[in-house]
Design an enzyme around this catalytic site. Sequence first.
Site, PDB file in Angstrom:
ATOM      1  N   PRO A  10       0.786  -1.230   0.000  1.00 30.26           N
ATOM      2  CA  PRO A  10       0.000   0.000   0.000  1.00 30.26           C
ATOM      3  C   PRO A  10       0.823   1.289   0.000  1.00 30.26           C
ATOM      4  O   PRO A  10       1.864   1.372   0.662  1.00 30.26           O
ATOM      5  CB  PRO A  10      -0.828  -0.092   1.289  1.00 30.26           C
ATOM      6  CG  PRO A  10      -0.130  -1.098   2.131  1.00 30.26           C
ATOM      7  CD  PRO A  10       0.508  -2.064   1.177  1.00 30.26           C
ATOM      8  N   TYR A  23      11.053   9.065   1.034  1.00 32.40           N
ATOM      9  CA  TYR A  23      10.980   8.064  -0.037  1.00 32.40           C
ATOM     10  C   TYR A  23      11.528   8.534  -1.391  1.00 32.40           C
ATOM     11  O   TYR A  23      11.570   7.743  -2.338  1.00 32.40           O
ATOM     12  CB  TYR A  23       9.520   7.596  -0.204  1.00 32.40           C
ATOM     13  CG  TYR A  23       8.961   6.929   1.040  1.00 32.40           C
ATOM     14  CD1 TYR A  23       9.489   5.730   1.501  1.00 32.40           C
ATOM     15  CD2 TYR A  23       7.918   7.505   1.764  1.00 32.40           C
ATOM     16  CE1 TYR A  23       8.994   5.112   2.642  1.00 32.40           C
ATOM     17  CE2 TYR A  23       7.407   6.891   2.907  1.00 32.40           C
ATOM     18  CZ  TYR A  23       7.947   5.701   3.344  1.00 32.40           C
ATOM     19  OH  TYR A  23       7.457   5.091   4.467  1.00 32.40           O
ATOM     20  N   ALA A  75       3.172  -0.869   4.790  1.00 32.99           N
ATOM     21  CA  ALA A  75       2.593  -0.861   6.138  1.00 32.99           C
ATOM     22  C   ALA A  75       2.114  -2.245   6.581  1.00 32.99           C
ATOM     23  O   ALA A  75       2.127  -2.559   7.779  1.00 32.99           O
ATOM     24  CB  ALA A  75       1.441   0.140   6.200  1.00 32.99           C
ATOM     25  N   GLU A  96      12.706  -9.517   1.712  1.00 39.36           N
ATOM     26  CA  GLU A  96      11.931  -8.377   2.216  1.00 39.36           C
ATOM     27  C   GLU A  96      12.738  -7.100   1.993  1.00 39.36           C
ATOM     28  O   GLU A  96      13.925  -7.056   2.308  1.00 39.36           O
ATOM     29  CB  GLU A  96      11.674  -8.573   3.718  1.00 39.36           C
ATOM     30  CG  GLU A  96      10.976  -7.391   4.368  1.00 39.36           C
ATOM     31  CD  GLU A  96      10.786  -7.583   5.881  1.00 39.36           C
ATOM     32  OE1 GLU A  96      11.018  -8.700   6.398  1.00 39.36           O
ATOM     33  OE2 GLU A  96      10.426  -6.586   6.531  1.00 39.36           O
ATOM     34  N   HIS A  98      12.745  -2.677   2.180  1.00 35.34           N
ATOM     35  CA  HIS A  98      12.170  -1.383   2.556  1.00 35.34           C
ATOM     36  C   HIS A  98      13.067  -0.277   2.043  1.00 35.34           C
ATOM     37  O   HIS A  98      14.301  -0.402   2.080  1.00 35.34           O
ATOM     38  CB  HIS A  98      12.006  -1.255   4.074  1.00 35.34           C
ATOM     39  CG  HIS A  98      11.105  -2.302   4.625  1.00 35.34           C
ATOM     40  ND1 HIS A  98       9.739  -2.256   4.479  1.00 35.34           N
ATOM     41  CD2 HIS A  98      11.376  -3.463   5.263  1.00 35.34           C
ATOM     42  CE1 HIS A  98       9.210  -3.341   5.027  1.00 35.34           C
ATOM     43  NE2 HIS A  98      10.183  -4.093   5.500  1.00 35.34           N
TER      44      HIS A  98
END
Length: 139
Positions: A10, A23, A75, A96, A98
């Site tokens: 999301p 970001y 999130a 994973e 980020h």
Amino acid sequence: MKKLIIINGPNLNLLGKRETNIYGNLSFTEFFDTIVKKYPNVSLEYFQSNVEGELIDKIQEVGFSYDGIILNAAAYTHTSVGIGDAVKAITTPVIEVHISNTFSREEFRHQSYISPNARGVVLGFGLQSYELAINSFID
Ligand code: DQA
């Protein structure tokens, strides 16, 4: 040819517009175009959804045949037992990812339902986190 997919959760459709101090200014589709060109020997796909169940459906769909999944569940990383279980259920390895260093941010971002079942975790390197994950699959 290795078959990899980037799955984004999301609000990552708002990259380039959203909290640019954290970001960055590049949209994900612009970034994706550059990495597709940079890795001509990898079959690279991209999927994004703001909907938890759609992310689970995609993980299940690719999770027994692709060579790797690069997953930024955004999130949902911190809340979704369902996505964590999907990662556990499949055979394709998951990295994973980020963009930000979630450990330098709020406490609630320190928890991940993905990490226990991920092959590895890359975080805090901006969009380069995705490239480091791709490299880990092709090296
Ligand atoms: C994120 C970090 C999450 O905590 C956040 O909810 C996001 C993006 C990142 O890439 O840094 O939406 O996954």
